[in-house]
Enzyme design. Structure first.
Site, PDB file in Angstrom:
ATOM      1  NE  ARG A   1      -3.978  -2.007   2.402  1.00  0.00           N
ATOM      2  CZ  ARG A   1      -4.756  -2.730   3.275  1.00  0.00           C
ATOM      3  NH1 ARG A   1      -4.801  -1.685   4.270  1.00  0.00           N
ATOM      4  NH2 ARG A   1      -5.417  -3.511   3.405  1.00  0.00           N
ATOM      5  NE  ARG A   3      -0.611   4.725   9.478  1.00  0.00           N
ATOM      6  CZ  ARG A   3      -1.774   4.666   9.222  1.00  0.00           C
ATOM      7  NH1 ARG A   3      -2.594   4.194   8.121  1.00  0.00           N
ATOM      8  NH2 ARG A   3      -2.522   4.793  10.174  1.00  0.00           N
ATOM      9  CD  GLU A  12      -7.596  -1.494  11.070  1.00  0.00           C
ATOM     10  OE1 GLU A  12      -7.814  -2.250   9.985  1.00  0.00           O
ATOM     11  OE2 GLU A  12      -7.532  -0.036  10.943  1.00  0.00           O
ATOM     12  CB  SER A  22     -11.010  -4.272   8.661  1.00  0.00           C
ATOM     13  OG  SER A  22     -10.659  -2.937   9.651  1.00  0.00           O
ATOM     14  NE  ARG A  73      -1.506  -2.097  11.655  1.00  0.00           N
ATOM     15  CZ  ARG A  73      -2.020  -0.707  11.577  1.00  0.00           C
ATOM     16  NH1 ARG A  73      -3.317  -0.899  12.499  1.00  0.00           N
ATOM     17  NH2 ARG A  73      -1.888   0.223  10.980  1.00  0.00           N
TER      18      ARG A  73
END
Length: 430
Positions: free
Chosen positions: A262, A277, A349, A352, A391
């Protein structure tokens, strides 16, 4: 993708649903383009019928020896042919414009999704575990003595630039063990089929899973046109594109461990320290293709699959349902799972789990044939992280850290670590 017929039938309800996301009304412009498009199609069909009638009359005029009528009708056919071609081209252009407009409109939120403008409107629905009390100030993952030497950001910057990391030795092995543990749980206990999928995909796969055209800047494209997947949701979901599945084949449940890429467009300045990130990371993804009547229950099942991974790792977490203003573009409803990170003193987070309803299925024409022999209908598609491996590594390291710089690892990982349960302060596994 939305159904223009449903929008025609109730434009006010469509705009009202979009307004819950904070989006402006769109139906007036959509219906104007649609009306013009349909008028051009009707005009082209009418002109085509006139052309056909004139073409038939040519033969009759020729047989009757009426050269004047023959020439007049031949000229009329030529004119009608050009007129039809022009009208059809205009109709195709309008159809392409309408399709593009529809492709840029977000999915409509489910009725039970809470209203809200941003993450402050999210609603907690579950909390598990109690954050550990430390007798020292807990460090962030990259500051822990046993981790620091094996998490090399300087070398990654030398190789690739910012927002990359090189994992070495024991930390690399723990990262790998986490992915293997997740896959084995999902395949062995949760009934998912493991898929080893490409991480380079075509435009059609990105479009069909709602990543294009709106979010091209968030992903990476090669010079010869392939896209690096932002998540294996893309190849797994698109695997049923264009298919008409037997109802008995549903649900289809898949999982894959892949690299993900990403660009993090728009995230400048966010989470620049550590590996929270990154431009390149790994995820174990879950994807389900379901009957429409089963998709809400399937989302809850997928959510439990992801939560269970954290519970087995003894990592405190909370689950929130995202409000309308914080939900992703393609989602109809999303649950976020946030793991406790003591180094940040915050929940962050880690997964999801979303249902898109038939939003993606319409884009990629994925349908099923009802067992009763009825007309094929669109499937529902769902996706969720089970989990984000990097994560999860952060959460394991921060929650297990000790005052001397060592880390106590979750016992459930021991089979994937050769029986070892501790990362020592000098970075070795024992």
């Amino acid at each position: 993708m939305h159904d223009i017929r449903a929008i025609r039938e109730n434009p006010d309800a469509f705009d009202a649903a979009l307004s819950r996301r904070g989006d402006a009304p769109v139906t007036a412009e959509l219906l104007s383009v649609d009306e013009t498009r349909r008028a051009r199609i009707l005009a082209a069909e009418t002109a085509q019928a006139e052309q056909n009638r004139a073409a038939k009359a040519i033969g009759a005029a020729k047989a009757a020896g009426d050269e004047t009528a023959f020439e007049r009708l031949r000229a009329e056919v030529a004119d009608k042919k050009a007129e039809v071609a022009a009208m059809q081209a205009e109709a195709r252009a309008l159809d392409d414009r309408l399709t593009d407009m529809l492709a840029r409109i977000a999915n409509l939120p489910a009725a039970d999704v809470p209203d809200g403008a941003d993450e402050t409107g999210n609603v907690e629905v579950n909390r598990w575990g109690t954050p550990r009390s430390f007798n020292f100030s807990p460090r962030e993952h990259f500051e822990i003595a046993g981790v620091a030497a094996s998490m090399d950001f300087a070398l990654a910057a030398k190789l690739s630039g910012s927002r990359f990391v090189v994992l070495k030795g024991a930390v690399a092995r723990i990262h790998r063990a986490l992915a293997q543990f997740m896959l084995d749980v999902h395949t062995g206990d949760n009934g998912l089929t493991e898929i080893n999928s490409p991480v380079l995909v075509r435009d059609e796969a990105m479009y069909g899973t709602d990543k294009l055209p709106k979010f091209g800047d968030d992903s990476y494209q090669t010079t010869n046109g392939w896209w690096l997947v932002p998540t294996s949701e893309v190849p797994l979901t698109y695997s049923v594109a264009g298919d008409i599945l037997d109802e008995a084949a549903l649900p289809i449940r898949m999982t894959a461990h892949t690299l993900c890429f990403r660009s993090e467009a728009g995230s400048a300045g966010k989470d620049t320290a550590g590996m929270l990130r990154q431009h390149q990371f790994e995820k174990v993804e879950m994807v389900s293709i379901t009957h429409p009547d089963e998709s809400d229950a399937e989302q809850k099942r997928m959510l439990r699959c992801a939560e269970d991974i954290l519970e087995r790792l003894e990592l405190p977490y909370r689950t929130v349902v995202l409000c309308t203003g914080d939900m992703g573009f393609g989602a109809r409803r999303t649950y976020d799972i946030e793991a406790w990170l003591p180094g940040q003193n915050a929940y962050r987070e880690i997964s999801s789990v979303s249902t898109t309803g038939d939003f993606q299925a319409r884009r990629m024409n994925a349908r099923f044939r009802p067992a009763d022999g009825g007309k094929p209908a669109f499937v529902h598609t769902l996706n969720g992280s089970g989990l984000a491996v990097g994560r999860c590594l952060i959460a394991v390291l921060e929650n297990g850290q000790q005052a001397d710089g060592s880390v106590n690892l979750p016992g459930v990982l021991a089979p994937w670590l050769g029986g070892k349960t501790t990362l020592t302060a000098d970075g070795t596994l024992v």
